[in-house]
Design a protein around this motif. Sequence first.
Motif, PDB file in Angstrom:
ATOM      1  N   TYR A 119       0.845  -1.197   0.000  1.00 36.17           N
ATOM      2  CA  TYR A 119       0.000   0.000   0.000  1.00 36.17           C
ATOM      3  C   TYR A 119       0.876   1.242   0.000  1.00 36.17           C
ATOM      4  O   TYR A 119       1.894   1.306   0.695  1.00 36.17           O
ATOM      5  CB  TYR A 119      -0.890  -0.011   1.242  1.00 36.17           C
ATOM      6  N   GLY A 120       0.464   2.244  -0.756  1.00 35.19           N
ATOM      7  CA  GLY A 120       1.198   3.505  -0.788  1.00 35.19           C
ATOM      8  C   GLY A 120       0.261   4.691  -0.796  1.00 35.19           C
ATOM      9  O   GLY A 120      -0.911   4.591  -1.168  1.00 35.19           O
ATOM     10  N   SER A 121       0.781   5.841  -0.371  1.00 35.14           N
ATOM     11  CA  SER A 121       0.013   7.085  -0.405  1.00 35.14           C
ATOM     12  C   SER A 121       0.945   8.234  -0.767  1.00 35.14           C
ATOM     13  O   SER A 121       2.140   8.201  -0.456  1.00 35.14           O
ATOM     14  CB  SER A 121      -0.663   7.352   0.948  1.00 35.14           C
ATOM     15  N   THR A 122       0.408   9.250  -1.434  1.00 34.01           N
ATOM     16  CA  THR A 122       1.194  10.406  -1.836  1.00 34.01           C
ATOM     17  C   THR A 122       0.379  11.682  -1.663  1.00 34.01           C
ATOM     18  O   THR A 122      -0.853  11.665  -1.728  1.00 34.01           O
ATOM     19  CB  THR A 122       1.639  10.319  -3.311  1.00 34.01           C
ATOM     20  N   ASN A 123       1.089  12.800  -1.444  1.00 35.71           N
ATOM     21  CA  ASN A 123       0.475  14.126  -1.382  1.00 35.71           C
ATOM     22  C   ASN A 123       1.395  15.121  -2.064  1.00 35.71           C
ATOM     23  O   ASN A 123       2.593  15.168  -1.759  1.00 35.71           O
ATOM     24  CB  ASN A 123       0.248  14.561   0.069  1.00 35.71           C
ATOM     25  N   SER A 124       0.844  15.917  -2.975  1.00 35.75           N
ATOM     26  CA  SER A 124       1.619  16.932  -3.673  1.00 35.75           C
ATOM     27  C   SER A 124       0.855  18.249  -3.668  1.00 35.75           C
ATOM     28  O   SER A 124      -0.350  18.264  -3.928  1.00 35.75           O
ATOM     29  CB  SER A 124       1.905  16.511  -5.124  1.00 35.75           C
ATOM     30  N   ASP A 125       1.559  19.343  -3.357  1.00 35.28           N
ATOM     31  CA  ASP A 125       0.958  20.674  -3.322  1.00 35.28           C
ATOM     32  C   ASP A 125       1.738  21.628  -4.211  1.00 35.28           C
ATOM     33  O   ASP A 125       2.975  21.640  -4.191  1.00 35.28           O
ATOM     34  CB  ASP A 125       0.956  21.237  -1.894  1.00 35.28           C
ATOM     35  N   PHE A 126       1.022  22.433  -4.981  1.00 32.92           N
ATOM     36  CA  PHE A 126       1.591  23.533  -5.747  1.00 32.92           C
ATOM     37  C   PHE A 126       1.021  24.808  -5.133  1.00 32.92           C
ATOM     38  O   PHE A 126      -0.176  25.066  -5.243  1.00 32.92           O
ATOM     39  CB  PHE A 126       1.177  23.463  -7.217  1.00 32.92           C
ATOM     40  N   ALA A 127       1.845  25.609  -4.471  1.00 26.86           N
ATOM     41  CA  ALA A 127       1.349  26.763  -3.712  1.00 26.86           C
ATOM     42  C   ALA A 127       2.061  28.042  -4.128  1.00 26.86           C
ATOM     43  O   ALA A 127       3.295  28.086  -4.202  1.00 26.86           O
ATOM     44  CB  ALA A 127       1.536  26.529  -2.218  1.00 26.86           C
ATOM     45  N   GLY A 161      -3.851  20.985  -4.398  1.00 29.10           N
ATOM     46  CA  GLY A 161      -3.425  19.770  -3.721  1.00 29.10           C
ATOM     47  C   GLY A 161      -3.875  18.511  -4.443  1.00 29.10           C
ATOM     48  O   GLY A 161      -5.005  18.435  -4.928  1.00 29.10           O
ATOM     49  N   TYR A 162      -2.980  17.539  -4.513  1.00 26.86           N
ATOM     50  CA  TYR A 162      -3.273  16.261  -5.166  1.00 26.86           C
ATOM     51  C   TYR A 162      -2.858  15.130  -4.237  1.00 26.86           C
ATOM     52  O   TYR A 162      -1.755  15.136  -3.673  1.00 26.86           O
ATOM     53  CB  TYR A 162      -2.513  16.139  -6.484  1.00 26.86           C
ATOM     54  N   ALA A 163      -3.724  14.139  -4.051  1.00 26.55           N
ATOM     55  CA  ALA A 163      -3.437  13.007  -3.175  1.00 26.55           C
ATOM     56  C   ALA A 163      -3.821  11.710  -3.871  1.00 26.55           C
ATOM     57  O   ALA A 163      -4.804  11.648  -4.613  1.00 26.55           O
ATOM     58  CB  ALA A 163      -4.199  13.134  -1.853  1.00 26.55           C
ATOM     59  N   THR A 164      -3.036  10.671  -3.640  1.00 24.11           N
ATOM     60  CA  THR A 164      -3.344   9.336  -4.157  1.00 24.11           C
ATOM     61  C   THR A 164      -3.099   8.323  -3.053  1.00 24.11           C
ATOM     62  O   THR A 164      -2.307   8.558  -2.134  1.00 24.11           O
ATOM     63  CB  THR A 164      -2.475   8.960  -5.372  1.00 24.11           C
ATOM     64  N   ASN A 165      -3.757   7.195  -3.142  1.00 27.13           N
ATOM     65  CA  ASN A 165      -3.479   6.089  -2.237  1.00 27.13           C
ATOM     66  C   ASN A 165      -4.040   4.809  -2.856  1.00 27.13           C
ATOM     67  O   ASN A 165      -4.933   4.861  -3.695  1.00 27.13           O
ATOM     68  CB  ASN A 165      -4.089   6.322  -0.850  1.00 27.13           C
ATOM     69  N   GLY A 166      -3.496   3.680  -2.434  1.00 26.35           N
ATOM     70  CA  GLY A 166      -3.978   2.409  -2.950  1.00 26.35           C
ATOM     71  C   GLY A 166      -2.892   1.353  -2.980  1.00 26.35           C
ATOM     72  O   GLY A 166      -1.743   1.592  -2.595  1.00 26.35           O
ATOM     73  N   PHE A 167      -3.270   0.173  -3.447  1.00 29.47           N
ATOM     74  CA  PHE A 167      -2.365  -0.969  -3.512  1.00 29.47           C
ATOM     75  C   PHE A 167      -1.755  -1.076  -4.910  1.00 29.47           C
ATOM     76  O   PHE A 167      -2.395  -0.722  -5.911  1.00 29.47           O
ATOM     77  CB  PHE A 167      -3.115  -2.260  -3.188  1.00 29.47           C
TER      78      PHE A 167
END
Length: 325
Positions: free
Chosen positions: A258-266, A283-289
């Motif tokens: 399982y993984g998760s990510t978060n990316s922000d452009f500010a 903001g962009y977020a992903t998660n899953g297997f």
Amino acid sequence: MYVKKSGLLVIAALLLAGINMRGQKSVTEFLEMGVDDAKIMSEAYLRPYGEMLGKSLNGGWYNSAGVHKIGGFDVTFGINMAMVPAAGKNFDVSALNFNTNLQAEDPNLTIAPTIAGEMPMSLRPRMELEGEYLLTMPNGTGFDKLPAPMAQVAVGLPFHSEVSVRFMPSTSLGDAGKVNLYGFGIKHSIKEYIPFLKRMPFIRTSVMLGYTNMGSEIGVDYGDGANQSLDISSSAFTSRLLVGVNIPFLAVYTGMGYGSTNSDFALKGDYGPEVGTDPFTLGYATNGFDFNAGLRLRFGFIALHGDYTFGDYSMVSAGIGINFR
């Protein structure tokens, strides 16, 4: 929001990828839409790069399911290439909740390209707004892959474990601003806890955790404001169960987890009375297997590896390094 800032977001994302910045000027046409709508459109247009950025940081953590012996190590240089799925190359403009009344020039044609796609289209206001205008959507780059170079060191520890470190100090990239990266991971062999596996010398099994954080700061020059910058930050976490086979010159491995990510452009700083201070963050977020499979070839102390990750954003990883014990 002044849409030129969204154009700068595109520039920054492309600079991080090291690819051609085609479409950079076109995105400034979002200015015609107004502050809130330009943000909505920019978020949809940039989404695949925002999500791929985090995904690419989760790759390349291992090239074997085994762990180093105490004092063993490897120094690896590689690249992770995340790829946009077909669904990430376009979006439906009619599904966005604009604050003003906008629609496609042809109501039957509402699919527009993201930055990773290619297919120009036009929009027009549903109601005349002090002189009707026509907004042509910027075409995408057509570049649906995001390469991320990576370097790391792994060292064997007691208790059948090893630790990995990624690090790049704040580095100036000239007009592209500054970038920094750090990450740490740990891998622990579980073969010793499974009786029948202990009697199979070539089998390797382990669990692995990894975290990576990347930041970038790009100077912005707009109007009469001050202290302007575009800050890009991305973090990624992955947990994996690894299974593989090691023989003297070849390692074959698989990993799933399982993984998760978060990316922000500010946008940070003062942009004058029309835009204000710290105008927005996308903001962009992903998660899953996901699951990957790969192999490593050793020629003495030199090792070459490559693997493929199956997931919502597939990824190819490859690298070369020095591998000892």
